[in-house]
Design a protein around this motif. Structure first.
Motif, PDB file in Angstrom:
ATOM      1  N   LEU A 141      18.801  23.327 -43.064  1.00 34.94           N
ATOM      2  CA  LEU A 141      18.330  22.221 -42.222  1.00 34.94           C
ATOM      3  C   LEU A 141      18.690  22.460 -40.760  1.00 34.94           C
ATOM      4  O   LEU A 141      17.866  22.244 -39.866  1.00 34.94           O
ATOM      5  CB  LEU A 141      18.933  20.908 -42.707  1.00 34.94           C
ATOM      6  N   ARG A 142      19.918  22.914 -40.514  1.00 34.98           N
ATOM      7  CA  ARG A 142      20.312  23.186 -39.125  1.00 34.98           C
ATOM      8  C   ARG A 142      19.456  24.297 -38.518  1.00 34.98           C
ATOM      9  O   ARG A 142      19.052  24.218 -37.350  1.00 34.98           O
ATOM     10  CB  ARG A 142      21.786  23.588 -39.072  1.00 34.98           C
ATOM     11  N   ALA A 143      19.196  25.346 -39.298  1.00 38.67           N
ATOM     12  CA  ALA A 143      18.390  26.456 -38.783  1.00 38.67           C
ATOM     13  C   ALA A 143      16.969  26.005 -38.476  1.00 38.67           C
ATOM     14  O   ALA A 143      16.375  26.425 -37.488  1.00 38.67           O
ATOM     15  CB  ALA A 143      18.376  27.607 -39.786  1.00 38.67           C
ATOM     16  N   ALA A 144      16.425  25.144 -39.322  1.00 34.95           N
ATOM     17  CA  ALA A 144      15.067  24.643 -39.076  1.00 34.95           C
ATOM     18  C   ALA A 144      15.005  23.842 -37.785  1.00 34.95           C
ATOM     19  O   ALA A 144      14.015  23.905 -37.044  1.00 34.95           O
ATOM     20  CB  ALA A 144      14.618  23.788 -40.248  1.00 34.95           C
ATOM     21  N   VAL A 154      11.155  24.253 -45.437  1.00 36.11           N
ATOM     22  CA  VAL A 154      12.577  24.252 -45.781  1.00 36.11           C
ATOM     23  C   VAL A 154      12.750  23.625 -47.151  1.00 36.11           C
ATOM     24  O   VAL A 154      12.218  22.533 -47.418  1.00 36.11           O
ATOM     25  CB  VAL A 154      13.415  23.436 -44.771  1.00 36.11           C
ATOM     26  N   ALA A 155      13.494  24.293 -48.011  1.00 36.69           N
ATOM     27  CA  ALA A 155      13.865  23.721 -49.296  1.00 36.69           C
ATOM     28  C   ALA A 155      15.380  23.752 -49.418  1.00 36.69           C
ATOM     29  O   ALA A 155      16.026  24.714 -48.979  1.00 36.69           O
ATOM     30  CB  ALA A 155      13.233  24.496 -50.449  1.00 36.69           C
ATOM     31  N   ALA A 174      17.168  16.527 -37.830  1.00 41.05           N
ATOM     32  CA  ALA A 174      15.834  16.043 -38.197  1.00 41.05           C
ATOM     33  C   ALA A 174      14.867  15.900 -37.024  1.00 41.05           C
ATOM     34  O   ALA A 174      13.699  16.314 -37.132  1.00 41.05           O
ATOM     35  CB  ALA A 174      15.958  14.723 -38.961  1.00 41.05           C
ATOM     36  N   PRO A 175      15.267  15.335 -35.879  1.00 38.93           N
ATOM     37  CA  PRO A 175      14.297  15.164 -34.785  1.00 38.93           C
ATOM     38  C   PRO A 175      13.722  16.477 -34.259  1.00 38.93           C
ATOM     39  O   PRO A 175      12.677  16.467 -33.593  1.00 38.93           O
ATOM     40  CB  PRO A 175      15.117  14.449 -33.705  1.00 38.93           C
ATOM     41  N   ARG A 176      14.377  17.602 -34.534  1.00 37.72           N
ATOM     42  CA  ARG A 176      13.903  18.892 -34.027  1.00 37.72           C
ATOM     43  C   ARG A 176      13.150  19.701 -35.085  1.00 37.72           C
ATOM     44  O   ARG A 176      12.655  20.793 -34.782  1.00 37.72           O
ATOM     45  CB  ARG A 176      15.090  19.700 -33.493  1.00 37.72           C
ATOM     46  N   ILE A 177      13.066  19.188 -36.294  1.00 41.22           N
ATOM     47  CA  ILE A 177      12.418  19.921 -37.384  1.00 41.22           C
ATOM     48  C   ILE A 177      10.913  19.664 -37.369  1.00 41.22           C
ATOM     49  O   ILE A 177      10.467  18.512 -37.330  1.00 41.22           O
ATOM     50  CB  ILE A 177      13.016  19.510 -38.743  1.00 41.22           C
ATOM     51  N   THR A 178      10.145  20.738 -37.392  1.00 42.01           N
ATOM     52  CA  THR A 178       8.680  20.622 -37.481  1.00 42.01           C
ATOM     53  C   THR A 178       8.165  21.116 -38.826  1.00 42.01           C
ATOM     54  O   THR A 178       6.991  20.934 -39.139  1.00 42.01           O
ATOM     55  CB  THR A 178       8.009  21.428 -36.360  1.00 42.01           C
ATOM     56  N   ALA A 179       9.025  21.736 -39.624  1.00 37.88           N
ATOM     57  CA  ALA A 179       8.643  22.270 -40.928  1.00 37.88           C
ATOM     58  C   ALA A 179       8.516  21.158 -41.961  1.00 37.88           C
ATOM     59  O   ALA A 179       9.058  20.062 -41.799  1.00 37.88           O
ATOM     60  CB  ALA A 179       9.702  23.278 -41.401  1.00 37.88           C
ATOM     61  N   GLU A 180       7.826  21.467 -43.052  1.00 38.70           N
ATOM     62  CA  GLU A 180       7.839  20.578 -44.217  1.00 38.70           C
ATOM     63  C   GLU A 180       9.142  20.799 -44.971  1.00 38.70           C
ATOM     64  O   GLU A 180       9.620  21.933 -45.102  1.00 38.70           O
ATOM     65  CB  GLU A 180       6.648  20.863 -45.127  1.00 38.70           C
ATOM     66  N   ASP A 206      12.325   8.768 -39.947  1.00 41.84           N
ATOM     67  CA  ASP A 206      12.285   8.312 -38.551  1.00 41.84           C
ATOM     68  C   ASP A 206      11.807   9.416 -37.613  1.00 41.84           C
ATOM     69  O   ASP A 206      11.169   9.136 -36.584  1.00 41.84           O
ATOM     70  CB  ASP A 206      13.681   7.842 -38.115  1.00 41.84           C
ATOM     71  N   ALA A 207      12.100  10.673 -37.961  1.00 41.39           N
ATOM     72  CA  ALA A 207      11.691  11.795 -37.125  1.00 41.39           C
ATOM     73  C   ALA A 207      10.263  12.248 -37.403  1.00 41.39           C
ATOM     74  O   ALA A 207       9.762  13.152 -36.720  1.00 41.39           O
ATOM     75  CB  ALA A 207      12.648  12.972 -37.332  1.00 41.39           C
ATOM     76  N   GLY A 208       9.620  11.652 -38.382  1.00 44.99           N
ATOM     77  CA  GLY A 208       8.244  12.032 -38.706  1.00 44.99           C
ATOM     78  C   GLY A 208       8.132  13.361 -39.420  1.00 44.99           C
ATOM     79  O   GLY A 208       7.069  13.998 -39.389  1.00 44.99           O
ATOM     80  N   VAL A 209       9.217  13.794 -40.088  1.00 46.82           N
ATOM     81  CA  VAL A 209       9.202  15.074 -40.798  1.00 46.82           C
ATOM     82  C   VAL A 209       8.492  14.896 -42.147  1.00 46.82           C
ATOM     83  O   VAL A 209       8.797  13.965 -42.898  1.00 46.82           O
ATOM     84  CB  VAL A 209      10.642  15.577 -41.044  1.00 46.82           C
ATOM     85  N   ARG A 210       7.548  15.773 -42.437  1.00 46.91           N
ATOM     86  CA  ARG A 210       6.933  15.777 -43.767  1.00 46.91           C
ATOM     87  C   ARG A 210       7.997  16.191 -44.772  1.00 46.91           C
ATOM     88  O   ARG A 210       8.572  17.277 -44.659  1.00 46.91           O
ATOM     89  CB  ARG A 210       5.773  16.762 -43.837  1.00 46.91           C
TER      90      ARG A 210
END
Length: 257
Positions: A141-144, A154-155, A174-180, A206-210
């Protein structure tokens, strides 16, 4: 069935080379890359077997030794089967390595692994997928969040301490993640109580992450690891199906050409 080739490789990082395992289909065609963050027991035969299984499905898989600063994997001697008694003893011996792998160092390493994959002929052009187990779920998660332009999926499975009050808690990425994102939580896991699951899912929403977060009923922390007493065959099969489903959506047929 796709033939797979595995090789021991070394990946340059800012703190020296990390030993790692690279698995890929034997046909030589560049394939979408998957970067694996292991549990605390690290790179070992069961993990290599799991990497081969994902490679057999059509991916190039890199599994680095996360504790490379301590030497080649395994950094502590591991029994063939890790029962409950051995688990406690091993964590006591691994504690210095765990403390040494700070979020800053882990993120710098992740960048090195991603750069290495981008230069490899076995890996297809474009972003990669990350998957993490136990502590590796938080690292993924941090790397994403740190490299959103390089990560498409990311799984994480039976991750612990994913949404704590710490200033560097993984859920804050989370706010910086664009991956599913797909997360498979262990039902019986004191390191990820229900309130942390709720906080984590709230941060992703809240961050809109799929994303999809699922709790695997009756499964213990470490349920995917067949060389440990926590292994749960049914939950492991579910994890394998969920991971391949995410990869197939991220890299549809033709992505490897």
């Amino acid at each position: 069935m796709t033939d797979v080739r595995g090789a021991e490789v070394r990946v340059p990082t800012e703190d020296g080379a990390a030993d790692a395992y690279l698995a890929r289909p034997a046909d030589g065609v560049p394939r979408p890359a998957v970067l694996v963050f292991t549990d605390a027991f690290g790179l070992r035969p069961a993990v290599r077997d799991a990497a081969d299984r994902v490679a057999r499905a059509g991916y190039t898989v890199l599994v680095p030794n996360l504790f490379h600063r301590r030497g080649p994997a395994p950094v502590v001697e591991l029994p063939a089967f890790i029962d409950a008694e051995a688990r406690g003893e091993l964590f006591a011996r691994l504690r210095p390595a765990l403390r040494e792998l700070t979020p800053r160092r882990a993120t710098a390493d992740a960048g090195a692994y991603l750069r290495w994959l981008a230069e490899r002929p076995e890996a297809a052009d474009g972003p990669v997928a990350l998957t993490g187990y136990c502590m590796g779920a938080g690292l993924a998660l941090r790397a994403a969040g740190a490299f959103p332009d390089r990560v498409a999926a990311v799984a994480g499975f039976h991750g612990g301490r994913l949404a704590t009050d710490d200033p560097d808690s993984p859920h804050l990425a989370a706010p910086r993640i664009t991956a599913e994102v797909y997360l498979g939580h262990a039902d019986e896991d004191p390191s990820l109580p229900p309130e942390q699951i709720e906080r984590l899912e709230g941060a992703l929403t809240d961050a809109g992450v799929r994303h999809r977060c699922e709790v695997y009923p009756g499964a213990a922390h470490g349920f995917t690891q067949p060389d440990t007493a926590s292994y749960d065959e049914k939950a492991d099969e579910r994890h394998q199906a969920a991971l391949l489903d995410l990869l197939e959506r991220t890299f549809p047929p033709g992505a490897s050409t």
